[in-house]
Design a protein around this motif. Sequence first.
Motif, PDB file in Angstrom:
ATOM      1  N   GLY A  56     -29.588  47.801 -30.162  1.00 25.20           N
ATOM      2  CA  GLY A  56     -30.579  48.852 -30.365  1.00 25.20           C
ATOM      3  C   GLY A  56     -31.684  48.429 -31.307  1.00 25.20           C
ATOM      4  O   GLY A  56     -32.869  48.748 -31.082  1.00 25.20           O
ATOM      5  N   MET A  57     -31.322  47.710 -32.364  1.00 24.60           N
ATOM      6  CA  MET A  57     -32.327  47.218 -33.302  1.00 24.60           C
ATOM      7  C   MET A  57     -33.289  46.265 -32.604  1.00 24.60           C
ATOM      8  O   MET A  57     -34.511  46.369 -32.756  1.00 24.60           O
ATOM      9  CB  MET A  57     -31.648  46.511 -34.483  1.00 24.60           C
ATOM     10  N   LEU A  58     -32.744  45.329 -31.823  1.00 21.74           N
ATOM     11  CA  LEU A  58     -33.582  44.365 -31.123  1.00 21.74           C
ATOM     12  C   LEU A  58     -34.479  45.038 -30.089  1.00 21.74           C
ATOM     13  O   LEU A  58     -35.652  44.701 -29.953  1.00 21.74           O
ATOM     14  CB  LEU A  58     -32.718  43.286 -30.465  1.00 21.74           C
ATOM     15  N   LYS A  59     -33.923  45.990 -29.370  1.00 24.17           N
ATOM     16  CA  LYS A  59     -34.729  46.712 -28.380  1.00 24.17           C
ATOM     17  C   LYS A  59     -35.861  47.474 -29.067  1.00 24.17           C
ATOM     18  O   LYS A  59     -36.981  47.533 -28.568  1.00 24.17           O
ATOM     19  CB  LYS A  59     -33.859  47.661 -27.567  1.00 24.17           C
ATOM     20  N   THR A  60     -35.576  48.022 -30.243  1.00 23.94           N
ATOM     21  CA  THR A  60     -36.577  48.776 -30.997  1.00 23.94           C
ATOM     22  C   THR A  60     -37.718  47.881 -31.467  1.00 23.94           C
ATOM     23  O   THR A  60     -38.884  48.249 -31.346  1.00 23.94           O
ATOM     24  CB  THR A  60     -35.925  49.477 -32.210  1.00 23.94           C
ATOM     25  N   VAL A  61     -37.399  46.707 -31.982  1.00 22.33           N
ATOM     26  CA  VAL A  61     -38.446  45.857 -32.573  1.00 22.33           C
ATOM     27  C   VAL A  61     -39.049  44.854 -31.597  1.00 22.33           C
ATOM     28  O   VAL A  61     -40.182  44.417 -31.786  1.00 22.33           O
ATOM     29  CB  VAL A  61     -37.955  45.109 -33.841  1.00 22.33           C
ATOM     30  N   ALA A  62     -38.287  44.464 -30.563  1.00 19.73           N
ATOM     31  CA  ALA A  62     -38.778  43.428 -29.653  1.00 19.73           C
ATOM     32  C   ALA A  62     -38.994  43.938 -28.227  1.00 19.73           C
ATOM     33  O   ALA A  62     -39.584  43.241 -27.415  1.00 19.73           O
ATOM     34  CB  ALA A  62     -37.820  42.241 -29.640  1.00 19.73           C
ATOM     35  N   GLY A  63     -38.474  45.111 -27.932  1.00 22.16           N
ATOM     36  CA  GLY A  63     -38.636  45.666 -26.595  1.00 22.16           C
ATOM     37  C   GLY A  63     -37.630  45.165 -25.575  1.00 22.16           C
ATOM     38  O   GLY A  63     -37.497  45.737 -24.507  1.00 22.16           O
ATOM     39  N   SER A  64     -36.925  44.086 -25.910  1.00 22.88           N
ATOM     40  CA  SER A  64     -35.916  43.552 -24.998  1.00 22.88           C
ATOM     41  C   SER A  64     -34.787  42.941 -25.822  1.00 22.88           C
ATOM     42  O   SER A  64     -34.916  42.726 -27.016  1.00 22.88           O
ATOM     43  CB  SER A  64     -36.526  42.500 -24.072  1.00 22.88           C
ATOM     44  N   VAL A  65     -33.698  42.651 -25.126  1.00 20.31           N
ATOM     45  CA  VAL A  65     -32.513  42.113 -25.797  1.00 20.31           C
ATOM     46  C   VAL A  65     -31.995  40.918 -25.010  1.00 20.31           C
ATOM     47  O   VAL A  65     -31.754  41.020 -23.816  1.00 20.31           O
ATOM     48  CB  VAL A  65     -31.392  43.181 -25.869  1.00 20.31           C
ATOM     49  N   SER A  66     -31.843  39.800 -25.699  1.00 22.43           N
ATOM     50  CA  SER A  66     -31.188  38.639 -25.075  1.00 22.43           C
ATOM     51  C   SER A  66     -29.859  38.405 -25.774  1.00 22.43           C
ATOM     52  O   SER A  66     -29.696  38.751 -26.951  1.00 22.43           O
ATOM     53  CB  SER A  66     -32.072  37.390 -25.176  1.00 22.43           C
ATOM     54  N   GLU A  67     -28.932  37.824 -25.055  1.00 19.24           N
ATOM     55  CA  GLU A  67     -27.627  37.546 -25.656  1.00 19.24           C
ATOM     56  C   GLU A  67     -27.761  36.580 -26.823  1.00 19.24           C
ATOM     57  O   GLU A  67     -27.060  36.700 -27.822  1.00 19.24           O
ATOM     58  CB  GLU A  67     -26.662  36.985 -24.600  1.00 19.24           C
ATOM     59  N   GLU A  68     -28.672  35.642 -26.723  1.00 13.66           N
ATOM     60  CA  GLU A  68     -28.901  34.687 -27.818  1.00 13.66           C
ATOM     61  C   GLU A  68     -29.380  35.409 -29.082  1.00 13.66           C
ATOM     62  O   GLU A  68     -28.902  35.123 -30.173  1.00 13.66           O
ATOM     63  CB  GLU A  68     -29.939  33.640 -27.398  1.00 13.66           C
ATOM     64  N   ALA A  69     -30.288  36.359 -28.904  1.00 16.80           N
ATOM     65  CA  ALA A  69     -30.805  37.110 -30.061  1.00 16.80           C
ATOM     66  C   ALA A  69     -29.708  37.952 -30.702  1.00 16.80           C
ATOM     67  O   ALA A  69     -29.615  38.041 -31.924  1.00 16.80           O
ATOM     68  CB  ALA A  69     -31.977  37.989 -29.645  1.00 16.80           C
ATOM     69  N   VAL A  70     -28.851  38.557 -29.864  1.00 22.02           N
ATOM     70  CA  VAL A  70     -27.745  39.351 -30.392  1.00 22.02           C
ATOM     71  C   VAL A  70     -26.803  38.469 -31.198  1.00 22.02           C
ATOM     72  O   VAL A  70     -26.395  38.836 -32.303  1.00 22.02           O
ATOM     73  CB  VAL A  70     -26.979  40.074 -29.248  1.00 22.02           C
ATOM     74  N   LYS A  71     -26.481  37.292 -30.684  1.00 25.28           N
ATOM     75  CA  LYS A  71     -25.586  36.375 -31.395  1.00 25.28           C
ATOM     76  C   LYS A  71     -26.181  35.932 -32.723  1.00 25.28           C
ATOM     77  O   LYS A  71     -25.491  35.852 -33.729  1.00 25.28           O
ATOM     78  CB  LYS A  71     -25.273  35.158 -30.532  1.00 25.28           C
ATOM     79  N   LYS A  72     -27.486  35.635 -32.732  1.00 23.06           N
ATOM     80  CA  LYS A  72     -28.132  35.224 -33.981  1.00 23.06           C
ATOM     81  C   LYS A  72     -28.164  36.360 -34.998  1.00 23.06           C
ATOM     82  O   LYS A  72     -27.952  36.142 -36.173  1.00 23.06           O
ATOM     83  CB  LYS A  72     -29.564  34.768 -33.702  1.00 23.06           C
ATOM     84  N   LEU A  73     -28.441  37.559 -34.526  1.00 23.51           N
ATOM     85  CA  LEU A  73     -28.525  38.710 -35.420  1.00 23.51           C
ATOM     86  C   LEU A  73     -27.166  39.036 -35.988  1.00 23.51           C
ATOM     87  O   LEU A  73     -27.011  39.318 -37.153  1.00 23.51           O
ATOM     88  CB  LEU A  73     -29.091  39.921 -34.693  1.00 23.51           C
TER      89      LEU A  73
END
Length: 73
Positions: A56-73
């Motif tokens: 949800g945080m990534l979707k809010t700030v970046a508009g999309s979500v990748s599995e790589e971004a979720v893992k890094k976050l």
Amino acid sequence: MIRLCIFDLDGTLSNTLESIAFFGNQALKQLGYPTIDSLDTFRYLVGNGADSLMRGMLKTVAGSVSEEAVKKL
């Protein structure tokens, strides 16, 4: 005899929303994303576990979500 008792503290016995917002924003900053300024936005994002919060945080700030971004976050 009861030997163990587990409490769900978040939102039940203590209000941790500000802490969640603070540390969530710190994580976003470290990865170069903008922060989420509204505590109400975090109020909407919490409650379904850490994975859901991060997505949800990534979707809010970046508009999309990748599995790589979720893992890094």
